[in-house]
Design an enzyme around this catalytic site. Structure first.
Site, mmCIF file in Angstrom:
data_model
loop_
_atom_site.group_PDB
_atom_site.id
_atom_site.type_symbol
_atom_site.label_atom_id
_atom_site.label_comp_id
_atom_site.label_asym_id
_atom_site.label_seq_id
_atom_site.Cartn_x
_atom_site.Cartn_y
_atom_site.Cartn_z
ATOM 1 C CB SER A 92 -0.896 0.009 1.237
ATOM 2 O OG SER A 92 -0.113 0.307 2.380
ATOM 3 C CE LYS A 93 -0.299 8.535 -0.311
ATOM 4 N NZ LYS A 93 1.039 8.918 0.144
ATOM 5 N NE ARG A 94 -2.426 3.360 5.237
ATOM 6 C CZ ARG A 94 -3.118 2.232 5.325
ATOM 7 N NH1 ARG A 94 -2.870 1.373 6.273
ATOM 8 N NH2 ARG A 94 -4.060 1.955 4.439
#
Ligand code: GLU
Length: 503
Positions: A261-263
């Site tokens: 994910s972007k996280r």
């Protein structure tokens, strides 16, 4: 394959293209080119709620940067235009009517509130063969009632009528045969009168059919939609030309647990988008591979190996080689860990493979910003001497500043360790030796300086360490005489004189 291969990359413009989407585009491209086929860009923007301005342009710019050239698409046109679903509204309405006429779909008037209270009342409520008889739709109302509701301006949706308990086979080129029972599927909404637009499922199937797509290569997250799509092809009577499916494995977090994910990128400091993206609503900036200094060919090579391998341990492959070697059979079923350190390694490799002149061209603006005024040829020579030490062009300065500017200070630790009591006298002698060298090539300097050291009985290491400290200001850099040959005799002597004075 007798038919011409045609594949499509069909993103929804809901934000910046995730790196997993880039990999999907890449595999489609490689497959198309391998088979001499067409690579089509179709923009699936029927969900107006999720539309993000600038996303389509971003997708095109990113894939262009990476060298994934489309044969057809919103930006280049083609024989199957238009390629943006919002420009194809009339087409879909016709196919909704085809399904309604065949009795394969029906009109439903249930309001969101009615559906909500049903869900609240019935555990695991699903709008399907077991429940549709108790709902407000064209199967439970008569023709006049339906017409009256429509005439009165009631909103409705068209739902796909899925027969219960049918076996649905999805033949996937990567996963093999996957069996589903139709009862797990709900009567999917295919069309909404509210915005006069089809949903993803209908538009996707109709377009793949009309655009004569032969292979649907997409992320694993779409696998659950595949049985529904198979049933839609059947309902239309298009089984004979149904595309073959290939669902690509997930990109996993670097640790391997769960979807990337972007996280993860924010947490571990790597981009998950090809280009920098500025969120038009929040203004938030997400970093991109391009702006972070990755070469497009490095990103391509890195992504190609996340879910596919050539069957041996070859790692460095150009786009041309990837096209030659690619096959869906060699794609893995299991998720691929996103090893971003490997991405850096690829960038390092491709910096070595790029001609020095090209790297110099990328480096030049950085030098200009630092106020350095040298020729491109000079930069090219420097790049050749230091590029093996970097993974990014922006790291070149730290490895090569001393080719462009004299040290203004000297690393204290190095001074303590390497500038000895007799260094000033020895460096003064070295200046005289260098003054008398006409051919200032690295090789010739080395021969003469070493002969002098030997004749004096000096310690080679001590002399060279002090020499480097004077010229570089620290204890780093490539071969000493390569540095002095490039900066030249006058500059070398000036730096020695300054060090004698300052230290
Ligand atoms: N519009 C879908 C997406 O955003 C396309 C999925 C497919 O390729 O069928 O990925």
């Amino acid at each position: 394959m007798s038919q011409k291969v045609r594949v499509r990359f069909a993103p929804s413009p809901t934000g910046p293209l995730h790196i997993g989407g880039v990999r999907t585009a890449l595999y489609n491209y490689l497959f198309a080119k391998k088979h001499g086929g067409d690579f089509v860009l179709r923009i699936e923007d029927t969900d107006s709620q999720r539309f993000v301005p600038g996303a389509e342009e971003y997708i095109i710019e990113a894939l262009t940067w990476l060298g994934l050239k489309f044969d057809e698409g919103t930006h280049v046109g083609g024989a199957y235009a238009p390629y943006r679903q919002s420009d194809r509204k009339e087409i879909y309405r016709k196919y909704v009517d085809v399904l309604l006429d065949k009795g394969a779909a029906y009109i439903a008037f249930d309001t969101p509130e009615e559906l909500e209270s049903k869900r609240a009342a019935v555990a695991n409520f699903q709008y399907d063969a077991s429940t549709r008889g108790g709902m407000r739709n064209s199967l439970t109302l008569n023709g006049d009632e339906v017409q009256a509701l429509i005439d009165a301006g009631n909103q409705y949706v068209v739902r796909f009528k899925i027969e219960a308990n049918q076996e649905v086979l999805v033949n996937d080129l990567i996963r093999g045969e996957v069996k589903y029972n139709s009862s797990v599927l709900d009567d999917k909404v295919l069309f909404k009168s509210a915005d006069n637009l089809p949903t993803y499922h209908l538009a996707n199937i109709v377009d793949d059919h009309l655009m004569e797509i032969t292979h649907v290569i997409r992320g694993e997250e779409w696998l659950p939609s595949a049985p529904l799509h198979v049933l839609l092809y059947k309902a239309f009577g298009w089984e004979a030309t149904m595309p073959q499916f290939a669902h690509l494995p997930l990109l996993l977090k670097p640790e391997g647990n769960g979807k990337l994910s972007k996280r993860d990128g924010d947490r571990l400091g790597f981009p998950v988008f090809p280009l920098e993206w500025k969120d038009p609503k929040t203004g938030e900036i997400s970093s991109g591979y391009r702006e972070s200094g990755y070469l497009p060919e490095a990103v391509i090579n890195f992504l190609a190996l996340l879910g596919w391998n050539p069957g041996n341990d070859q790692e460095i492959m150009s786009m041309g080689e990837l096209v030659q070697l690619f096959s869906l059979e060699k794609c893995s079923k299991s998720g691929a860990k996103f090893d971003y350190e490997k991405g850096k390694w690829f960038n390092h490799q491709y910096i070595q493979l790029r001609p020095n002149a090209e790297i110099a061209n990328i480096y030049y603006p950085i030098l200009e910003e630092k106020g350095v005024d040298v020729t491109l040829d000079y930069v090219e020579t420097v790049v050749g001497l230091v590029k093996e030490r970097v993974s990014f062009v922006k790291e070149l300065w730290d490895q090569s500043f001393f080719f462009f500017v004299a040290p203004v200070s000297y690393d204290e630790k190095v001074v303590k360790k390497r500038w000895k009591e007799d260094s000033p006298a020895q460096m003064a002698e070295l200046i005289d030796v260098l003054k008398n060298i006409d051919d200032f090539s690295a090789h010739n300097q080395e021969e003469i300086v070493k002969a002098w050291i030997e004749s004096k009985g000096y310690h080679l290491g001590n002399i060279m360490n002090a020499f480097r400290l004077a010229v570089v200001g620290e204890s780093k850099g490539p071969h000493m005489f390569d540095i002095t040959a490039v900066i030249g005799k006058d500059e070398t002597i000036a730096r020695l004189q300054k060090a004698i004075q300052d230290l």
